[in-house]
Design a protein around this motif. Sequence first.
Motif, PDB file in Angstrom:
ATOM      1  N   VAL A 590      -3.576  98.352  18.904  1.00  0.00           N
ATOM      2  CA  VAL A 590      -3.729  99.314  18.076  1.00  0.00           C
ATOM      3  C   VAL A 590      -4.110  99.265  16.672  1.00  0.00           C
ATOM      4  O   VAL A 590      -4.010 100.111  15.671  1.00  0.00           O
ATOM      5  CB  VAL A 590      -2.543 100.495  18.043  1.00  0.00           C
ATOM      6  CG1 VAL A 590      -2.237 101.008  19.487  1.00  0.00           C
ATOM      7  CG2 VAL A 590      -1.176  99.430  17.777  1.00  0.00           C
ATOM      8  N   GLY A 591      -4.453  97.945  16.317  1.00  0.00           N
ATOM      9  CA  GLY A 591      -5.113  97.636  15.069  1.00  0.00           C
ATOM     10  C   GLY A 591      -3.820  97.169  14.183  1.00  0.00           C
ATOM     11  O   GLY A 591      -4.277  97.434  12.896  1.00  0.00           O
ATOM     12  N   LEU A 592      -2.677  96.786  14.568  1.00  0.00           N
ATOM     13  CA  LEU A 592      -1.809  96.490  13.648  1.00  0.00           C
ATOM     14  C   LEU A 592      -1.241  94.992  13.920  1.00  0.00           C
ATOM     15  O   LEU A 592      -1.850  94.279  14.776  1.00  0.00           O
ATOM     16  CB  LEU A 592      -0.506  97.489  13.762  1.00  0.00           C
ATOM     17  CG  LEU A 592      -0.947  98.787  13.157  1.00  0.00           C
ATOM     18  CD1 LEU A 592       0.314 100.142  13.810  1.00  0.00           C
ATOM     19  CD2 LEU A 592      -1.223  99.036  11.727  1.00  0.00           C
ATOM     20  N   ALA A 709     -15.639  92.980  14.421  1.00  0.00           N
ATOM     21  CA  ALA A 709     -15.184  92.711  12.877  1.00  0.00           C
ATOM     22  C   ALA A 709     -14.030  93.338  12.618  1.00  0.00           C
ATOM     23  O   ALA A 709     -13.173  92.541  11.784  1.00  0.00           O
ATOM     24  CB  ALA A 709     -16.233  93.378  12.133  1.00  0.00           C
ATOM     25  N   HIS A 710     -13.410  94.342  13.220  1.00  0.00           N
ATOM     26  CA  HIS A 710     -11.996  94.966  13.054  1.00  0.00           C
ATOM     27  C   HIS A 710     -11.012  93.928  13.553  1.00  0.00           C
ATOM     28  O   HIS A 710      -9.857  93.790  12.884  1.00  0.00           O
ATOM     29  CB  HIS A 710     -11.927  96.085  13.471  1.00  0.00           C
ATOM     30  CG  HIS A 710     -10.560  96.776  12.879  1.00  0.00           C
ATOM     31  ND1 HIS A 710     -10.257  96.926  11.532  1.00  0.00           N
ATOM     32  CD2 HIS A 710      -9.342  97.206  13.403  1.00  0.00           C
ATOM     33  CE1 HIS A 710      -9.064  97.351  11.068  1.00  0.00           C
ATOM     34  NE2 HIS A 710      -8.580  97.585  12.478  1.00  0.00           N
ATOM     35  N   ILE A 758      -5.085 104.210  16.595  1.00  0.00           N
ATOM     36  CA  ILE A 758      -3.695 104.776  17.017  1.00  0.00           C
ATOM     37  C   ILE A 758      -4.015 106.257  17.557  1.00  0.00           C
ATOM     38  O   ILE A 758      -3.421 106.628  18.519  1.00  0.00           O
ATOM     39  CB  ILE A 758      -2.977 104.933  15.572  1.00  0.00           C
ATOM     40  CG1 ILE A 758      -2.599 103.335  15.033  1.00  0.00           C
ATOM     41  CG2 ILE A 758      -1.851 105.844  15.608  1.00  0.00           C
ATOM     42  CD1 ILE A 758      -1.933 103.543  13.790  1.00  0.00           C
ATOM     43  N   ALA A 759      -5.067 107.013  16.871  1.00  0.00           N
ATOM     44  CA  ALA A 759      -5.328 108.349  17.176  1.00  0.00           C
ATOM     45  C   ALA A 759      -5.694 108.492  18.873  1.00  0.00           C
ATOM     46  O   ALA A 759      -5.195 109.042  19.755  1.00  0.00           O
ATOM     47  CB  ALA A 759      -6.193 109.051  16.637  1.00  0.00           C
ATOM     48  N   PHE A 760      -6.389 107.345  19.284  1.00  0.00           N
ATOM     49  CA  PHE A 760      -6.995 107.366  20.443  1.00  0.00           C
ATOM     50  C   PHE A 760      -6.064 106.962  21.541  1.00  0.00           C
ATOM     51  O   PHE A 760      -5.959 107.527  22.665  1.00  0.00           O
ATOM     52  CB  PHE A 760      -8.130 106.202  20.540  1.00  0.00           C
ATOM     53  CG  PHE A 760      -8.871 105.973  21.994  1.00  0.00           C
ATOM     54  CD1 PHE A 760      -9.735 106.909  22.475  1.00  0.00           C
ATOM     55  CD2 PHE A 760      -8.351 105.174  22.949  1.00  0.00           C
ATOM     56  CE1 PHE A 760     -10.367 106.791  23.490  1.00  0.00           C
ATOM     57  CE2 PHE A 760      -9.188 105.087  24.158  1.00  0.00           C
ATOM     58  CZ  PHE A 760      -9.914 105.790  24.507  1.00  0.00           C
ATOM     59  N   LEU A 768      -8.107 101.150  22.348  1.00  0.00           N
ATOM     60  CA  LEU A 768      -9.518 101.491  21.837  1.00  0.00           C
ATOM     61  C   LEU A 768     -10.075 100.187  21.194  1.00  0.00           C
ATOM     62  O   LEU A 768      -9.365  99.647  20.176  1.00  0.00           O
ATOM     63  CB  LEU A 768      -9.870 102.671  20.864  1.00  0.00           C
ATOM     64  CG  LEU A 768     -10.924 102.713  20.239  1.00  0.00           C
ATOM     65  CD1 LEU A 768     -12.167 103.191  21.285  1.00  0.00           C
ATOM     66  CD2 LEU A 768     -10.984 103.857  19.014  1.00  0.00           C
ATOM     67  N   ARG A 769     -11.253  99.658  21.461  1.00  0.00           N
ATOM     68  CA  ARG A 769     -12.044  98.543  21.012  1.00  0.00           C
ATOM     69  C   ARG A 769     -13.263  99.068  20.016  1.00  0.00           C
ATOM     70  O   ARG A 769     -14.022  99.378  20.633  1.00  0.00           O
ATOM     71  CB  ARG A 769     -12.519  97.581  22.070  1.00  0.00           C
ATOM     72  CG  ARG A 769     -12.865  96.167  21.575  1.00  0.00           C
ATOM     73  CD  ARG A 769     -11.824  95.458  21.677  1.00  0.00           C
ATOM     74  NE  ARG A 769     -12.255  93.956  21.031  1.00  0.00           N
ATOM     75  CZ  ARG A 769     -12.813  93.012  21.716  1.00  0.00           C
ATOM     76  NH1 ARG A 769     -12.773  93.316  23.026  1.00  0.00           N
ATOM     77  NH2 ARG A 769     -12.988  91.803  21.223  1.00  0.00           N
TER      78      ARG A 769
END
Length: 770
Positions: A590-592, A709-710, A758-760, A768-769
């Motif tokens: 989730v990007g964290l 990139a993220h 997170i929203a996804f 989500l990728r």
Amino acid sequence: MRIRKVGVVGAGTMGGGIAALTASAGVPVVLLDVPGDADRNGPARQGLERQVKAKPAAFMDADRARLVHTGNTEDHLQLLADCDWIIEAIIEQPAPKQHLFARLEEIVKPTAIVASNTSGIPMRVLTERRSPRFRQHFLGTHFFSPVRYMHLLELIPTEDTLPETLDAVREFVERALGKGTVVAKDAPGFIANRLGVKGIVGALRGMEKGALTIDEVDALTGPLIGRPNSATFRTGDISGVDVIAHVTKGLGEATGEDFALPDWVQSMVAAKRLGDKTGGGFYQKKGKDILTLDPKSGEYQPQRKPEDPALAKLANRPLKERIEGALALEGKYGDFVRRTLLEGAHYTLEKSPELANDPVAVDRAMEWGYGHEAGPFRIMDIVGADRLREGFRAAGLDEPELLALSREGFYREGPQGEEYFGFDGRWHPVPPPAAGALRTETIARRKGAVLDENEGARLLDIGDGVALLEFRSKMNTLGEPVMRMLERALDRIEKEGRAGLVIGNDDPRAFSAGADLTGPAALVQKGDWSALDAMVREFQNLVQRVRYSPFPVVAAPHGLTLGGGAEITLHADAVQGNAELYMGLVEAGVGLLPAGGGTTELLFRFTKELEPYAEADPFEAVKRAFQLIATAATSTSALDARAKGFLRAIDRISMNRDLLIADAKRRVLDLAPDYVAPAPRVIRALGRDGMGNLSYALFSFHEGGLATAHDVRIGHEIAYVLCGGDGPPRMVTERDILDLERESFLKLLGTKETQERIAFTLKTGKPLRN
């Protein structure tokens, strides 16, 4: 009788699965099959190889396959001479089994137990012409496939089986193999298949009578009435349509009852439309689409689930409300549900005394073997005896004797806990699901056992000065109520001088699916970064208290143990994990990054493990932690969690989920007498040197198309924390790394890409990728 070595004869799907589970438990196994042509041990060896490669995995750790010794029944039967328990799992015909038992009787030791794993042949037939001693040490077993994952094991003693034979097997399979056992009578189909297959046949006939589609039947025979999501037809595809046809034919011949399948199902078998194993059965997957068979045309059509407001309203309601709502449905849906439940209840009431010793065995057989949320007698209590009688009269069915005997239903709350109404017409205490098991709902019924509770968690007194903190939120996610209860639990145990704390629960799915992201997401929308910083800091401090409180804390994780749930587990003094443990720090999804001490703990843990090796490169500890966190790696079992480093050598594994909390309590009591809290830790951070190595790896992943990139941005933040920042190498404390965790967590939370992830996930439950 103690079982230390197991023999299995027959390396097919069932025998191989039994061998794989037994070896996974650390027990040596002899696996034999008929001799091959070119390679006499080939059939057994190939059977073992199939289990090693099986999906879902049959072994909890593929290395445990080395505990299985393969051979053939002509050259190596003598290898079974020192086995304590020998399980026959060969062709389902009496003569070959009888021949094998005659040979075994000549070589097994006097105390050896022999079992036949059969799904229908009477035990009395199999032991014909065997000696009294052999028959005393003989019983039937009925494992369910896949063996590792299906909890139920039916045990079928004969009239000659010694009580100590049954007790020895039951203790071994419950404790060592993790099975939920029920004792069945020697009747065709035993308990689960007799009732379960009758239910499938009933649903098929009800479908034709009510002019329903396959999609409609599965919508009405799944979670709506307490059955699994696979309902009727999806279960058929998983089991195999040919298997259902074989079992119904056998049950019909053995019982004289009508188990005949409709002609269109028999046509599916003839056309090799057998379900998942042939790429299509009642359903067929085409790309991302699911197609459903139209029985009339024989063609597959786009799936059409019923869009009924009344059904949608019942979804996610408690079982009692779902059952009552389903019975009240109007039209053909209501007619089908009422017919299905009433006919199933009538058959269960009539046949159960022939199949089992009590209603509890029947209910557990269906719950553990067929995935029912509640067994048929518990469902009958929801429906109500009067409504059952009224329904039977309307359908022209007589009132079964068992229903006439029971005027209060089949379960009630007694002075010493829950009781059931037995086939003998008396009330008895409901036995635990396994000897010595502690169940939270049973404990909570005791006067004074609930010490504290709120909407997210509950603190229970489980005896001997030990308390249990039980998460009770959706999927046991960690939100504000759970954190408040954790804080209050730690305060109370310290203040009252209790022996210690177990953190665990009886949820069948998850110890904890991680942090509840709705709170942080709302604060991001408000732009309240000071509140977010305080929230993360508070969680870190609570997790640190789990480690540094002046009493032992034992975590009892099982199932999904993700994110914050994994961080709490990592910081416990000891872990008593269930064998089926799917544990991971999955925040990168989730990007964290883990900011509840998870990143810090893996860094310090893996660095500590290198200390005995003077020449070891400290970067190896950083790299190992980085790989686990950046890839969101999740264990496939408790053994895999140990291999990954989520569990330590001191942490223990309970094979049986029902014994997990009792085992964790014993661990607290082991630690409590001379417990001393651990000392704070320091390590040497690698700084910019470590950062350089990890940055190059991230660059390579991005260039190779393996990371967005993220993903690289997330990886850089993980590397930054694990290396103690990008300054020079230096000594750092846990608090130093925790502060970096929090800093990087908030940085990532401020990015558009992480907010999208997170929203996804909150909307779909999927990563989500981006």
